[in-house]
Scaffold this active site. Sequence first.
Site, mmCIF file in Angstrom:
data_model
loop_
_atom_site.group_PDB
_atom_site.id
_atom_site.type_symbol
_atom_site.label_atom_id
_atom_site.label_comp_id
_atom_site.label_asym_id
_atom_site.label_seq_id
_atom_site.Cartn_x
_atom_site.Cartn_y
_atom_site.Cartn_z
ATOM 1 N N ASP A 269 2.635 2.267 4.690
ATOM 2 C CA ASP A 269 1.496 1.651 5.108
ATOM 3 C C ASP A 269 0.893 0.307 4.095
ATOM 4 O O ASP A 269 0.411 0.755 2.964
ATOM 5 C CB ASP A 269 0.045 2.742 5.405
ATOM 6 C CG ASP A 269 -0.999 2.130 5.979
ATOM 7 O OD1 ASP A 269 -1.195 0.936 5.898
ATOM 8 O OD2 ASP A 269 -1.798 2.830 6.622
ATOM 9 N N HIS A 270 0.953 -0.690 4.621
ATOM 10 C CA HIS A 270 0.569 -2.021 3.679
ATOM 11 C C HIS A 270 -0.772 -2.125 3.260
ATOM 12 O O HIS A 270 -1.052 -2.816 2.574
ATOM 13 C CB HIS A 270 1.193 -3.116 4.242
ATOM 14 C CG HIS A 270 1.808 -4.056 3.340
ATOM 15 N ND1 HIS A 270 1.534 -3.951 1.851
ATOM 16 C CD2 HIS A 270 2.625 -5.113 3.272
ATOM 17 C CE1 HIS A 270 2.304 -5.057 1.318
ATOM 18 N NE2 HIS A 270 2.825 -5.736 2.023
ATOM 19 N N ARG A 271 -1.611 -1.347 3.928
ATOM 20 C CA ARG A 271 -2.904 -1.496 3.870
ATOM 21 C C ARG A 271 -3.247 -0.768 2.300
ATOM 22 O O ARG A 271 -4.254 -0.934 1.675
ATOM 23 C CB ARG A 271 -3.795 -0.518 4.658
ATOM 24 C CG ARG A 271 -3.772 -1.192 5.909
ATOM 25 C CD ARG A 271 -4.697 -0.431 7.077
ATOM 26 N NE ARG A 271 -4.077 0.746 7.074
ATOM 27 C CZ ARG A 271 -4.597 1.806 7.962
ATOM 28 N NH1 ARG A 271 -5.709 1.662 8.594
ATOM 29 N NH2 ARG A 271 -3.855 2.916 8.254
#
Length: 431
Positions: A403-405
């Site tokens: 998850d790039h967040r």
Amino acid sequence: MSVEFTLPELGENIEKGDVVRVLVSAGDLVKKDQPVLELETDKATIEVPSSLEGTVREVKVKPGDKVKVGQAVLLLDNGSGAAAEKPAPPRSAAVVDIAKARPGRESVADARSADVAVEPPAAPERDDTEPAGNGASVAAAPSVRRFARELGVNIARVSGTGPGGRIGQDDVKAHVKARMKAPGSAPGGPPAPVLPDFSKWGAIERRPMTNIRRKTAEHLSAAWQAPHVTQHDRADVTGLEAFRASNGTRVEKAGAKLTITAILIRVAAVAIERFPQFASSPDMADESIIYKQYVHIGVAVDTPAGLLVPVIRDANKKTITAIAVELAALSEKARDRKLSLDEMAGGVFTITNLGGIGGTSFTPIVNQPEVAILGVSRGATEPVWRDGQFVPRQLLPLSLSYDHRVIDGADAARFLRFVAEALEQPMTMVL
């Protein structure tokens, strides 16, 4: 006196299920905690125990019926004037339909990417409130708040239809549907497309989804809304394979096989200790990141009932042998239909192994609310240039989706390289 036994709370976010079997008949004597129904929910197939005692006067459901929490399923004659007791939650010993493992492959090898995170039965909920944006308070149970967070909904903006404006899951769903219909707004992703009439081109057969398959589809559709990135790498496991061959007998004496999956669980546990963001979850409603102080690792399993994830708890505190034994035990329990909901809950990171089937790489979907998943494909012997010549080496493809967040690309590359180097040179884990 005749009393009704109603379907009790089945666990957090579980509101209904399909009756698989009715385990009692009219005239049977039912004791307290005796299983009376086998019910397929969207998470597992569970046995529902009775919280009442008495003789069955009437069975109000039959196999194939859809029943909701609170619906009457049995009418019992308890021979007294006492009022019916409040139904107790079903015991945690859920049963799961899982076919016997195919010979010659690891039962934990997954034929697809990710699984459904399964939660244990919830404790009795208490009333709770949270401040709304205008200073007022919003009445909603903890499970409803969590449900709203999973859908990316600010619960303070949901209109409640319960007593005193209390918000329920149906209110959250209605809010999401209303937003999806609004122009330019699709918080849960685009609505399902309208399919053409396929029967115009030939014969078709329509089969309803099982509850587990439906929940898998819903969960992965929601999970895909997170910004995914997949990092690929390969590990030279030539030495590791030699290690497995020489130490396999030792682990077999403990009651298991020394598999790549068991080794990866231990390696991933050490990697998570080095990179704690891989055991976190973003809380966008609170604008915070939750870091879990435990390392429970799930292993995706392919079953005829759908994808499931048994969890190895505290993998960072166990030896590879202990992990292998526990993994074998979970697989056996699954084959014997004894895998419980608790044994599929609480994971912080997932491993999905396609090596027993094939493929060179793939893009697994993150099993939210986790933030990363490690995919493993089939290893192959390839020529590698070393010391001025090509030598045969066995290479294992690894695919890390994240998850790039929460996780940046550089951190993902470091994490995956650490895993690869630990497989190649295990002593790097203690440096």
